[in-house]
Design an enzyme around this catalytic site. Structure first.
Site, PDB file in Angstrom:
ATOM      1  N   TYR A  82      73.282-125.307  22.070  1.00 12.74           N
ATOM      2  CA  TYR A  82      72.231-124.789  21.187  1.00 12.74           C
ATOM      3  C   TYR A  82      71.329-123.802  21.942  1.00 12.74           C
ATOM      4  O   TYR A  82      70.997-122.728  21.428  1.00 12.74           O
ATOM      5  CB  TYR A  82      71.433-125.991  20.672  1.00 12.74           C
ATOM      6  CG  TYR A  82      70.354-125.697  19.675  1.00 12.74           C
ATOM      7  CD1 TYR A  82      70.653-125.363  18.350  1.00 12.74           C
ATOM      8  CD2 TYR A  82      69.008-125.802  20.030  1.00 12.74           C
ATOM      9  CE1 TYR A  82      69.643-125.125  17.430  1.00 12.74           C
ATOM     10  CE2 TYR A  82      67.991-125.570  19.114  1.00 12.74           C
ATOM     11  CZ  TYR A  82      68.317-125.231  17.810  1.00 12.74           C
ATOM     12  OH  TYR A  82      67.318-125.002  16.901  1.00 12.74           O
TER      13      TYR A  82
ATOM     14  N   ALA B 262      73.163-120.541  22.354  1.00  9.22           N
ATOM     15  CA  ALA B 262      73.222-119.782  21.093  1.00  9.22           C
ATOM     16  C   ALA B 262      71.874-119.150  20.785  1.00  9.22           C
ATOM     17  O   ALA B 262      71.798-117.974  20.385  1.00  9.22           O
ATOM     18  CB  ALA B 262      73.646-120.704  19.947  1.00  9.22           C
TER      19      ALA B 262
ATOM     20  N   GLY C 123      70.985-120.489   4.873  1.00  8.95           N
ATOM     21  CA  GLY C 123      70.796-121.934   5.075  1.00  8.95           C
ATOM     22  C   GLY C 123      69.453-122.422   4.571  1.00  8.95           C
ATOM     23  O   GLY C 123      68.795-123.209   5.251  1.00  8.95           O
ATOM     24  N   ALA C 124      69.054-121.961   3.372  1.00  9.12           N
ATOM     25  CA  ALA C 124      67.664-122.203   2.941  1.00  9.12           C
ATOM     26  C   ALA C 124      67.551-123.149   1.746  1.00  9.12           C
ATOM     27  O   ALA C 124      66.684-122.995   0.900  1.00  9.12           O
ATOM     28  CB  ALA C 124      66.987-120.869   2.642  1.00  9.12           C
TER      29      ALA C 124
HETATM   30  P1  NAP Z   1      68.205-127.770   8.863  1.00  5.98           P
HETATM   31  O1  NAP Z   1      67.208-128.588   8.102  1.00  5.98           O
HETATM   32  O2  NAP Z   1      69.407-128.442   9.395  1.00  5.98           O
HETATM   33  O3  NAP Z   1      68.603-126.488   8.013  1.00  5.98           O
HETATM   34  C1  NAP Z   1      69.582-125.601   8.423  1.00  5.98           C
HETATM   35  C2  NAP Z   1      70.360-125.189   7.198  1.00  5.98           C
HETATM   36  O4  NAP Z   1      71.447-124.343   7.571  1.00  5.98           O
HETATM   37  C3  NAP Z   1      70.950-126.383   6.472  1.00  5.98           C
HETATM   38  O5  NAP Z   1      70.785-126.245   5.084  1.00  5.98           O
HETATM   39  C4  NAP Z   1      72.394-126.289   6.882  1.00  5.98           C
HETATM   40  O6  NAP Z   1      73.329-126.930   6.037  1.00  5.98           O
HETATM   41  C5  NAP Z   1      72.587-124.804   6.905  1.00  5.98           C
HETATM   42  N1  NAP Z   1      73.820-124.451   7.594  1.00  5.98           N
HETATM   43  C6  NAP Z   1      74.370-125.048   8.672  1.00  5.98           C
HETATM   44  N2  NAP Z   1      75.532-124.469   8.985  1.00  5.98           N
HETATM   45  C7  NAP Z   1      75.721-123.483   8.080  1.00  5.98           C
HETATM   46  C8  NAP Z   1      76.744-122.532   7.876  1.00  5.98           C
HETATM   47  N3  NAP Z   1      77.818-122.464   8.681  1.00  5.98           N
HETATM   48  N4  NAP Z   1      76.634-121.665   6.840  1.00  5.98           N
HETATM   49  C9  NAP Z   1      75.565-121.724   6.018  1.00  5.98           C
HETATM   50  N5  NAP Z   1      74.560-122.596   6.162  1.00  5.98           N
HETATM   51  C10 NAP Z   1      74.642-123.469   7.180  1.00  5.98           C
HETATM   52  O7  NAP Z   1      67.451-127.087  10.060  1.00  5.98           O
HETATM   53  P2  NAP Z   1      65.915-126.706  10.230  1.00  5.98           P
HETATM   54  O8  NAP Z   1      65.325-127.709  11.125  1.00  5.98           O
HETATM   55  O9  NAP Z   1      65.275-126.378   8.931  1.00  5.98           O
HETATM   56  O10 NAP Z   1      66.113-125.396  11.109  1.00  5.98           O
HETATM   57  C11 NAP Z   1      66.206-124.091  10.547  1.00  5.98           C
HETATM   58  C12 NAP Z   1      66.396-123.101  11.693  1.00  5.98           C
HETATM   59  O11 NAP Z   1      65.315-123.251  12.617  1.00  5.98           O
HETATM   60  C13 NAP Z   1      67.676-123.351  12.486  1.00  5.98           C
HETATM   61  O12 NAP Z   1      68.213-122.124  12.892  1.00  5.98           O
HETATM   62  C14 NAP Z   1      67.186-124.128  13.684  1.00  5.98           C
HETATM   63  O13 NAP Z   1      68.042-123.989  14.780  1.00  5.98           O
HETATM   64  C15 NAP Z   1      65.832-123.488  13.919  1.00  5.98           C
HETATM   65  N6  NAP Z   1      64.901-124.315  14.658  1.00  5.98           N
HETATM   66  C16 NAP Z   1      64.547-125.556  14.238  1.00  5.98           C
HETATM   67  C17 NAP Z   1      63.645-126.300  14.978  1.00  5.98           C
HETATM   68  C18 NAP Z   1      63.192-127.663  14.551  1.00  5.98           C
HETATM   69  O14 NAP Z   1      62.426-128.284  15.277  1.00  5.98           O
HETATM   70  N7  NAP Z   1      63.612-128.159  13.402  1.00  5.98           N
HETATM   71  C19 NAP Z   1      63.123-125.786  16.168  1.00  5.98           C
HETATM   72  C20 NAP Z   1      63.516-124.516  16.588  1.00  5.98           C
HETATM   73  C21 NAP Z   1      64.405-123.789  15.821  1.00  5.98           C
HETATM   74  P3  NAP Z   1      73.839-128.432   6.466  1.00  5.98           P
HETATM   75  O15 NAP Z   1      72.762-129.347   6.001  1.00  5.98           O
HETATM   76  O16 NAP Z   1      75.132-128.596   5.771  1.00  5.98           O
HETATM   77  O17 NAP Z   1      74.001-128.434   7.964  1.00  5.98           O
END
Ligand code: NAP
Length: 253
Positions: free
Chosen positions: A161, A164, A19-20
């Site tokens: 969430y 998970a 998901g990068a």
């Molecule tokens: P993000 O911008 O939504 O990025 C997540 C990526 O994963 C997106 O490109 C998304 O695609 C992709 N994805 C979703 N479902 C998928 C699937 N089934 N198969 C393959 N790829 C998939 O999230 P982020 O904020 O950068 O977060 C990255 C990680 O850090 C996540 O695990 C999140 O839970 C964790 N995190 C984030 C925060 C925060 O404050 N942002 C805090 C704690 C933890 P789509 O765009 O299509 O959904």
């Protein structure tokens, strides 16, 4: 390169970050690339992969992108096989793909609970299992799972969430015990609230309340998370496994 630099170098390693295409995953992959790793990423559809490839190219990184939904076991298996054929043996896996479908528990639909578990927990499990088959054979590997502070402390409106992300911590500790004998380390990074698309939609009062609850008085940046991941991926972190590194500005200790 002196011994200290060698300890943090990923020269010659292949890193697969799920998901990068953007967000935290992109920052993680960029940091791993800066340390010398070849970058492979996946995302859920071709548009996102193309967007990611363009962003990596702009950053001067020759990344390999694959369309792969981590909830689809066969797609993960096929992608891992393609990476092996087209890029090389995976040395580093970062389970970053994740989604939220927030809502208060009493009104939460089963499908919203299930989808978040399927993506954030089961998706990571399948990727760990497939990567571990390779890493145990090569007797070397680094697996880093991106959990969350809400998996540690709970959060109203995020029961799916938080479940998970807490599950991911159990997965990390269990996999660490199973794989340690083959020199594969498994750790988690638990970000606090980070400036990304996922948090951009927060109402102003909620954002202000979060910042107020963070001792370092700011949201995290994707780079804050990427730096912790790059350390755990490095040779210098070789004696660390089964741990959860909180990168949360001190909001939950
Ligand atoms: P993000 O911008 O939504 O990025 C997540 C990526 O994963 C997106 O490109 C998304 O695609 C992709 N994805 C979703 N479902 C998928 C699937 N089934 N198969 C393959 N790829 C998939 O999230 P982020 O904020 O950068 O977060 C990255 C990680 O850090 C996540 O695990 C999140 O839970 C964790 N995190 C984030 C925060 C925060 O404050 N942002 C805090 C704690 C933890 P789509 O765009 O299509 O959904």
């Amino acid at each position: 390169m002196n011994d200290f630099m060698k300890n943090f170098s990923l020269e010659g390693k292949v890193a697969f970050v799920t998901g990068a295409s953007y967000g935290i995953g992109f920052a993680i992959a960029t940091a791993l690339s800066a340390a010398g790793a070849k970058i492979v990423f996946n995302d859920i559809n071709q548009d996102l992969v193309n967007k990611g490839l363009a962003a990596y190219a702009e950053a001067g990184i020759n990344a390999h992108g694959y369309v792969c939904d981590v909830t689809d076991e066969e797609a993960v298996q096929a992608t891992v096989a393609k990476i092996r054929e087209e890029v090389g043996i995976i040395d580093i896996l970062v389970n970053n793909a994740g989604i939220t479908k927030d809502g208060l528990m009493l009104r939460m639909k089963d499908e919203d609970f299930d989808r978040v578990i399927q993506t954030n927990l089961r998706g990571a499990f399948v990727c760990v299992r497939e990567a571990a088959k390779i890493m145990t054979r090569q007797r070397h590997g680094r697996i880093i799972n991106i959990s969350s502070v809400v998996g540690q402390m709970g959060n109203a409106g995020q029961i799916n969430y938080a479940s998970a992300k807490a599950g991911l911590i159990g997965l990390t500790k269990s996999a660490a015990k199973e794989l340690a004998g083959r020199n594969v380390t498994v750790n988690a990074v638990a970000p606090g609230f980070v400036e990304t698309d996922m948090t951009a939609g927060l109402p102003d009062d909620v954002r202000a309340a979060y910042i107020d609850a963070i001792p370092l008085k700011r949201l995290g940046t994707p780079q804050d998370i990427a730096d912790a991941v790059a350390f755990l991926a490095s040779p210098g972190a070789g004696y660390i496994t089964g741990q959860v590194i909180a990168v949360n500005g001190g909001m939950y200790c």
